[in-house]
Write a protein that holds these residues in place. Sequence first.
Motif, short mmCIF file in Angstrom:
data_model
loop_
_atom_site.label_atom_id
_atom_site.label_comp_id
_atom_site.label_asym_id
_atom_site.label_seq_id
_atom_site.Cartn_x
_atom_site.Cartn_y
_atom_site.Cartn_z
N PHE A 59 15.65 29.17 64.49
CA PHE A 59 14.66 29.51 63.46
C PHE A 59 13.34 28.80 63.72
CE2 PHE A 59 12.44 28.30 59.57
CZ PHE A 59 12.25 29.54 58.97
N GLU A 60 12.24 29.53 63.56
CA GLU A 60 10.90 28.97 63.66
C GLU A 60 10.10 29.36 62.43
OE1 GLU A 60 9.49 26.91 65.70
OE2 GLU A 60 11.11 26.75 67.18
N PRO A 61 9.41 28.42 61.78
CA PRO A 61 8.58 28.76 60.63
C PRO A 61 7.47 29.72 61.03
CG PRO A 61 8.94 26.39 60.78
CD PRO A 61 9.42 26.98 62.07
N GLY A 62 6.99 30.49 60.06
CA GLY A 62 5.89 31.41 60.32
C GLY A 62 4.62 30.66 60.66
N ALA A 63 3.72 31.34 61.33
CA ALA A 63 2.48 30.71 61.79
C ALA A 63 1.63 30.19 60.64
CB ALA A 63 1.68 31.72 62.63
N GLN A 64 1.84 30.75 59.44
CA GLN A 64 1.02 30.34 58.30
C GLN A 64 1.44 28.98 57.73
OE1 GLN A 64 3.42 32.53 58.21
NE2 GLN A 64 4.69 32.16 56.40
N VAL A 65 2.61 28.46 58.14
CA VAL A 65 3.10 27.18 57.61
C VAL A 65 2.34 26.03 58.25
CG1 VAL A 65 5.10 25.69 57.27
CG2 VAL A 65 5.37 28.19 57.20
N SER A 66 1.77 25.16 57.44
CA SER A 66 0.95 24.06 57.93
C SER A 66 1.78 23.04 58.71
CB SER A 66 0.26 23.37 56.75
OG SER A 66 -0.38 22.18 57.17
N ASP A 67 1.16 22.47 59.76
CA ASP A 67 1.79 21.37 60.50
C ASP A 67 1.13 20.03 60.20
OD1 ASP A 67 -0.62 21.48 61.83
OD2 ASP A 67 0.22 22.04 63.77
N GLU A 68 0.35 19.99 59.12
CA GLU A 68 -0.30 18.75 58.72
C GLU A 68 0.72 17.78 58.13
OE1 GLU A 68 -3.59 17.80 59.15
OE2 GLU A 68 -3.44 19.54 60.48
N PRO A 69 0.40 16.47 58.13
CA PRO A 69 1.34 15.48 57.60
C PRO A 69 1.69 15.75 56.13
CG PRO A 69 -0.38 14.41 58.86
CD PRO A 69 -0.80 15.84 58.72
N LEU A 70 2.93 15.40 55.77
CA LEU A 70 3.37 15.50 54.39
C LEU A 70 3.22 14.13 53.72
CD1 LEU A 70 5.30 17.53 56.20
CD2 LEU A 70 6.45 17.83 54.00
N PRO A 71 3.22 14.08 52.40
CA PRO A 71 3.22 12.78 51.72
C PRO A 71 4.42 11.96 52.20
CG PRO A 71 2.81 14.54 50.15
CD PRO A 71 3.19 15.21 51.43
N GLU A 72 4.17 10.68 52.49
CA GLU A 72 5.25 9.85 53.03
C GLU A 72 6.34 9.62 52.00
OE1 GLU A 72 5.46 5.29 53.98
OE2 GLU A 72 4.44 6.30 55.66
N VAL A 73 7.58 9.79 52.44
CA VAL A 73 8.73 9.57 51.59
C VAL A 73 9.82 8.93 52.45
CG1 VAL A 73 9.67 11.88 52.04
CG2 VAL A 73 10.35 10.65 49.97
N VAL A 74 10.65 8.10 51.84
CA VAL A 74 11.72 7.41 52.57
C VAL A 74 13.06 7.91 52.06
CG1 VAL A 74 12.79 5.20 53.12
CG2 VAL A 74 10.29 5.37 52.97
#
Length: 499
Positions: free
Chosen positions: A135-150
């Motif tokens: 599976f590969e996400p669609g091209a419209q899905v952002s690859d920017e960082p997400l809010p950090e969570v542990v």
Amino acid sequence: MDDSELERLLAAGPPEPFVRTMARLAEEDPGFVAISCEDDSITRRELERRSNRLARVYAERGVEFGDYVAIALPNGIEFYVAFFAALKVGAVPLPLSYRLPVVERQGILDLAKAALLVGVREDEHPGHPSLPAGFEPGAQVSDEPLPEVVSPAWKAPTSGGSTGRPKIIRAGSGAVGSSALNRLLYRYTPDDVQAVVAPLYHNSALGMSIGGLLLGQRLAVAKKFDAEEVLRLIGDHGITWLMLVPTMMHRMYRLIEAGGRYDLSSIRIMLHLGAKCPEWLKEKWIELLGPEKVLEIYGGTESVAITLITGEEWLEHRESVGRPWYGDMKVLDVEGNELPSGEIGEIYMKGAGGLGSTYEYVGAQARSINGWETLGDLGWKDEDGYLYISDRRVDMIVSGGANIYPAEVENALDQYPKVLSSVVVGLPDDDLGQRAHAIVQAEPGTTARELLGFLADRLVRHKVPRSVEFTDQPLRDDSGKVRRSRLRDAAIERVKTRA
């Protein structure tokens, strides 16, 4: 190493969330090839961005903080992308064998109440959210960082143990840590090139390779274990650090013994674990690499306590798995009394943080006495405090009142040049209570008579199996594990059928 020294060393390297470490490494050297697998490879920046995109898909599918994400993917780059994607939404990665039958997989999913299954078609588990392999996400899905969570637990591998009943061993620590422990215990360096040749649903392969990535290593991953391919991988990639289990060591050594020419000169550390290693086999690997390059640890997925032994120490304490390096271990009798050196009993452990500090069982209960826990292994200590493993408590065969440890018999069988693998189980016997029965994978034409003749010179008579059967199927998986109870039950049924 005492607890105060460990605390000092861990304090020297401040803990950092795993997701922050990966982002930092990607920023420091974005073009560095983090993982290669056959003809495929991925840089740190690509790993960071692909896992960011996949994490967003997980969140869209309803994965929330603390949920389990079951990852049923074979070894490869896709597995690592899925693993870090789970951490980036605060989920707990639950690695599964991609070969599991649907019924067995469903049992684990029900036990974990997993929010998402990765690597399997949704029609195999109707109504259960799934993403197929590839599976590969669609091209419209952002690859920017997400809010950090542990994530509250950075892994949750499964284990059937000797019973075959699944349980989940959830890590007692969140996805945050320091590299100090790995560097000290595994003799890691950031410059190492690590070979990953055991399946990633195996705790050690997962933990050591993730630890290597977080330290900045490059991983060379084998999709599956093949002795000759691994020997070639070592030379082709200049492998400096690798982890093996004795089954792998056995298969690789047979190829070397047969005259295969392989370049092992790049190896700096070869660590082995996972099962008792036959003395003859370990000696051969020490001769091949040098004692300073061979390490062994014992401790189990639970990591309550860990022993360590170097090749140099092993030559002075043959067959030992070392002395406690982290936590403590002692040998107790059935009433909970500590046994003197030289006497076999059950091995109990105590961690630095006390009960429940390193793991949590889901689907099972820990066995403990006065704060000391056991994994069910039998062993003994020598006068210098070195620990020796005899066998699993539940695997021991009592025949005519005498104890037979299957591992000892299997180690002797595996020395025969035609034997590829062996498993010894106890079958019911009207006279003896139990009798030892050997199931052997061997070269075509091998006979029971020649095997029993070989064993007669190596084992006392009562330990020699009363019966032998041959199979052309592998008896252990790629991580060296065996479903002993399943093999025993099948052998009992075959005996009944012939009766």
